[in-house]
Structure formats: structure tokens, C-alpha cells
Design an enzyme around this catalytic site. Sequence first.
Site, PDB file in Angstrom:
ATOM      1  N   LYS A   1     -44.046 -11.883  31.690  1.00  0.00           N
ATOM      2  CA  LYS A   1     -43.037 -10.948  32.187  1.00  0.00           C
ATOM      3  C   LYS A   1     -43.437 -10.282  33.513  1.00  0.00           C
ATOM      4  O   LYS A   1     -42.575  -9.926  34.309  1.00  0.00           O
ATOM      5  CB  LYS A   1     -42.744  -9.884  31.125  1.00  0.00           C
TER       6      LYS A   1
ATOM      7  N   ASP B   1     -34.014  -5.854  28.469  1.00  0.00           N
ATOM      8  CA  ASP B   1     -34.533  -5.247  27.229  1.00  0.00           C
ATOM      9  C   ASP B   1     -34.087  -3.790  27.102  1.00  0.00           C
ATOM     10  O   ASP B   1     -33.725  -3.328  26.016  1.00  0.00           O
ATOM     11  CB  ASP B   1     -36.071  -5.278  27.213  1.00  0.00           C
TER      12      ASP B   1
HETATM   13  P1  NAP Z   1     -47.862  -5.627  23.909  1.00  0.00           P
HETATM   14  O1  NAP Z   1     -47.539  -5.461  25.347  1.00  0.00           O
HETATM   15  O2  NAP Z   1     -48.988  -6.500  23.508  1.00  0.00           O
HETATM   16  O3  NAP Z   1     -48.129  -4.139  23.308  1.00  0.00           O
HETATM   17  C1  NAP Z   1     -48.469  -3.941  21.967  1.00  0.00           C
HETATM   18  C2  NAP Z   1     -48.706  -2.454  21.694  1.00  0.00           C
HETATM   19  O4  NAP Z   1     -48.914  -2.311  20.281  1.00  0.00           O
HETATM   20  C3  NAP Z   1     -49.949  -1.883  22.388  1.00  0.00           C
HETATM   21  O5  NAP Z   1     -49.685  -0.560  22.766  1.00  0.00           O
HETATM   22  C4  NAP Z   1     -51.015  -1.937  21.283  1.00  0.00           C
HETATM   23  O6  NAP Z   1     -51.977  -0.897  21.381  1.00  0.00           O
HETATM   24  C5  NAP Z   1     -50.169  -1.691  20.055  1.00  0.00           C
HETATM   25  N1  NAP Z   1     -50.795  -2.294  18.875  1.00  0.00           N
HETATM   26  C6  NAP Z   1     -51.034  -3.605  18.650  1.00  0.00           C
HETATM   27  N2  NAP Z   1     -51.599  -3.778  17.438  1.00  0.00           N
HETATM   28  C7  NAP Z   1     -51.739  -2.546  16.903  1.00  0.00           C
HETATM   29  C8  NAP Z   1     -52.280  -2.073  15.671  1.00  0.00           C
HETATM   30  N3  NAP Z   1     -52.776  -2.904  14.754  1.00  0.00           N
HETATM   31  N4  NAP Z   1     -52.250  -0.740  15.446  1.00  0.00           N
HETATM   32  C9  NAP Z   1     -51.746   0.112  16.359  1.00  0.00           C
HETATM   33  N5  NAP Z   1     -51.231  -0.276  17.537  1.00  0.00           N
HETATM   34  C10 NAP Z   1     -51.225  -1.588  17.812  1.00  0.00           C
HETATM   35  O7  NAP Z   1     -46.610  -6.172  23.089  1.00  0.00           O
HETATM   36  P2  NAP Z   1     -45.046  -5.874  23.402  1.00  0.00           P
HETATM   37  O8  NAP Z   1     -44.516  -6.890  24.322  1.00  0.00           O
HETATM   38  O9  NAP Z   1     -44.903  -4.448  23.753  1.00  0.00           O
HETATM   39  O10 NAP Z   1     -44.387  -6.176  21.972  1.00  0.00           O
HETATM   40  C11 NAP Z   1     -44.649  -5.339  20.876  1.00  0.00           C
HETATM   41  C12 NAP Z   1     -43.751  -5.662  19.690  1.00  0.00           C
HETATM   42  O11 NAP Z   1     -42.389  -5.431  20.033  1.00  0.00           O
HETATM   43  C13 NAP Z   1     -43.824  -7.125  19.218  1.00  0.00           C
HETATM   44  O12 NAP Z   1     -43.807  -7.119  17.827  1.00  0.00           O
HETATM   45  C14 NAP Z   1     -42.565  -7.742  19.769  1.00  0.00           C
HETATM   46  O13 NAP Z   1     -42.113  -8.811  18.951  1.00  0.00           O
HETATM   47  C15 NAP Z   1     -41.615  -6.562  19.689  1.00  0.00           C
HETATM   48  N6  NAP Z   1     -40.500  -6.689  20.657  1.00  0.00           N
HETATM   49  C16 NAP Z   1     -39.240  -6.768  20.165  1.00  0.00           C
HETATM   50  C17 NAP Z   1     -38.171  -6.874  21.042  1.00  0.00           C
HETATM   51  C18 NAP Z   1     -36.778  -6.970  20.503  1.00  0.00           C
HETATM   52  O14 NAP Z   1     -35.887  -7.428  21.226  1.00  0.00           O
HETATM   53  N7  NAP Z   1     -36.537  -6.555  19.284  1.00  0.00           N
HETATM   54  C19 NAP Z   1     -38.387  -6.890  22.432  1.00  0.00           C
HETATM   55  C20 NAP Z   1     -39.710  -6.782  22.904  1.00  0.00           C
HETATM   56  C21 NAP Z   1     -40.765  -6.685  21.991  1.00  0.00           C
HETATM   57  P3  NAP Z   1     -53.241  -0.977  22.369  1.00  0.00           P
HETATM   58  O15 NAP Z   1     -52.736  -0.503  23.703  1.00  0.00           O
HETATM   59  O16 NAP Z   1     -54.220  -0.062  21.746  1.00  0.00           O
HETATM   60  O17 NAP Z   1     -53.672  -2.416  22.376  1.00  0.00           O
END
Ligand code: NAP
Length: 288
Positions: free
Chosen positions: A73, A109
Site C-alpha cells: 500500500k 478504505d
Molecule cells: P498492520 O499494519 O500490520 O497493523 C497491525 C496492528 O495490530 C499493529 O498496530 C500491531 O501492533 C497490532 N497487533 C498485531 N498483533 C497484535 C496482537 N497480538 N496484540 C495486540 N496488537 C496487535 O495491519 P493492518 O493493515 O492495519 O490490518 C489490521 C487488521 O485489519 C487485519 O486483520 C486486516 O485484515 C484488517 N483490515 C480489515 C479491513 C476491512 O475492510 N474490513 C481493511 C483493512 C484491514 P504493533 O504496532 O505493536 O505491531
Amino acid sequence: MTVDIDSGTQLLGLLGHPLEHSFSPKIHNYACEKLGLNYAYLCFDILPEDLKEALAGLRALGVRGFNVTIPYKRDVMKAADRLHSPADEIGAVNTVVNENGIFHAYNTDAGGFLRMLKKEAGFSPAGSSALIAGAGGAARAVGISLLEAGVDSLRVVNRTPGKGKELVAEWREFYPGTDLDAGELRKEYYSPLLREVELVVDTTPVGMSPNTDVEPVLSPSVLHSNLLVVDLVYNPAETVLMKAARRAGATTLNGEGMLLYQALEAFQLWTGVDPFQLDWPENFFHRN
Ligand code: NAP
């Protein structure tokens, strides 16, 4: 669900890695079929070392447009010719429209998230207070959408507190009138905040399939019936956090609405046709 492919078919697709479980082809090809549009949507699972060539290839082949997902992205944002709001504020791109070889980059998004809040919970963020768990890419989009919609106060809680603080520092520059703060994902920090907010958005992958049997990211003991709790995860349909929130009497939403609406905004950018008019079957994402 099939598209009749002929010499006039225009190509759409998704760029990311890995892509095994993407719902995007299902959404876009369904919309093409129902609206009688001659496009086909495919998944392009690209390795990082091939991204540059893949983008050149998409341009050379004259694809009409594509979505972008993890981990590209930000890279695609840098490679695009024109950046459209709010992709610049969010710092990430999820949709590209190819206008005669010029790549126009968007982020749908944020719009998808706001549309979900409104259509599925009747919630308008203007003047409200919200808490976001997580500080990754999804938190960026959700945060900007809430700030643009006029949220009064916004808190970010993250496992790595420095990342949340960085995010909030960026936002403070552009939204000086909003009450913004960030802290660690610890009960002592978020417990008092949860008594004040109306909206909680979990942007972490905690509870996502196959790891469904885990502790929710926020303690069930602090959830209550005046909250709207949104989990961006859509598989399973009810996450461990949503279950706890439902038991506490809160209203809950999963991420299916955001997934669908961000896709439909992208679809409209590529085709110029409004896909929101379609009837989307109940259980669309989980049927065969
Ligand atoms: P990302 O950039 O990797 O960010 C993940 C975030 O979650 C980080 O802040 C991370 O914390 C935190 N995290 C990960 N594992 C954790 C745990 N075990 N305990 C506490 N915090 C944790 O990922 P992203 O792109 O933001 O996506 C995150 C989620 O949103 C995914 O499940 C994705 O499928 C979902 N999503 C859904 C949509 C939709 O259209 N519904 C759109 C986008 C994303 P740290 O900073 O400490 O690593």
C-alpha cells in the site's frame, strides 16, 4: 459467477502478497455480472522483488485499474503518478485507476469505513469520541476517516506505544482542534477512556481466523452497553471481541461492511457505474 470474456473485456485486479483468501474477486466479478459490465477481476500475487516489473506490466497491458493490499500500500503510493485525497493523508493507497497510462492512486478504505458506520449502525462520528486499538495501516485509514468526519476526541492504544504516539503526532499537525492522545494497550490506560468514548474500533488482527480462540484485544470487563464496538476482522463473522461486547450489551459490527464498501467505491472509480444500487445477498461473504 462467470464473466463472458471477449476482445472488449477490460482487466481489473488485486496486487498483494499473499492473496489466497481475498474476497475481492468475488465482490467485483459479482458486481460486473449483475450490472452487465465487460470487466474481469483477477488476483496478482506478486513477490516484493517483482513489484516494479509488475506495475510496468500492468501499465503496458492497459489494465483499467487495480486494488492494492498488504504489503504494497505504501510502495504503490510512491510509484503512482497522481495521489488523490485521502490517500496522501493516510499515507497508503488501496486503489489505482489507469487513465491512459497515468496511474491515479486513491484510498477507499476510509470512505468504506465511514459508510459502514452510517449504513449499518446509523452512527455519525461528528462530535463523538472514539478509541482505536492498533496503529498500523488500517488504524491510519480509520483515524483519518474519523478526523475528517469531525470526531471530537480520538485515542489510540497500541501494543507498541511509540507507533501510536507517532500516528497521533502526525494527526495533531493537521487536526489541531481535535483532542488526540495515544498510549499503551494496557487495561490501566484504556479502562478510564472506555467510560468516555462512544465508538471503539479494533484495527488489530487479534481474533482473526485461524487464531479465533484468543483473549480479546480489550478486556471484556471494561466493555459496556453504551458502546459501538467495531472489529475490522471479518473472518470469523463474530470475533472474540464482538462476542464479549455483545454480552456486555454493546452494539457490534465486523469488518464486512468496510470490505464491501471500500471495494464498491473502487469499482465506481474504475467503471463510472454506481454499484451501491445492487442488492447484496445476506451472507454474501460466507456463501459458496
Ligand atoms: P498492520 O499494519 O500490520 O497493523 C497491525 C496492528 O495490530 C499493529 O498496530 C500491531 O501492533 C497490532 N497487533 C498485531 N498483533 C497484535 C496482537 N497480538 N496484540 C495486540 N496488537 C496487535 O495491519 P493492518 O493493515 O492495519 O490490518 C489490521 C487488521 O485489519 C487485519 O486483520 C486486516 O485484515 C484488517 N483490515 C480489515 C479491513 C476491512 O475492510 N474490513 C481493511 C483493512 C484491514 P504493533 O504496532 O505493536 O505491531
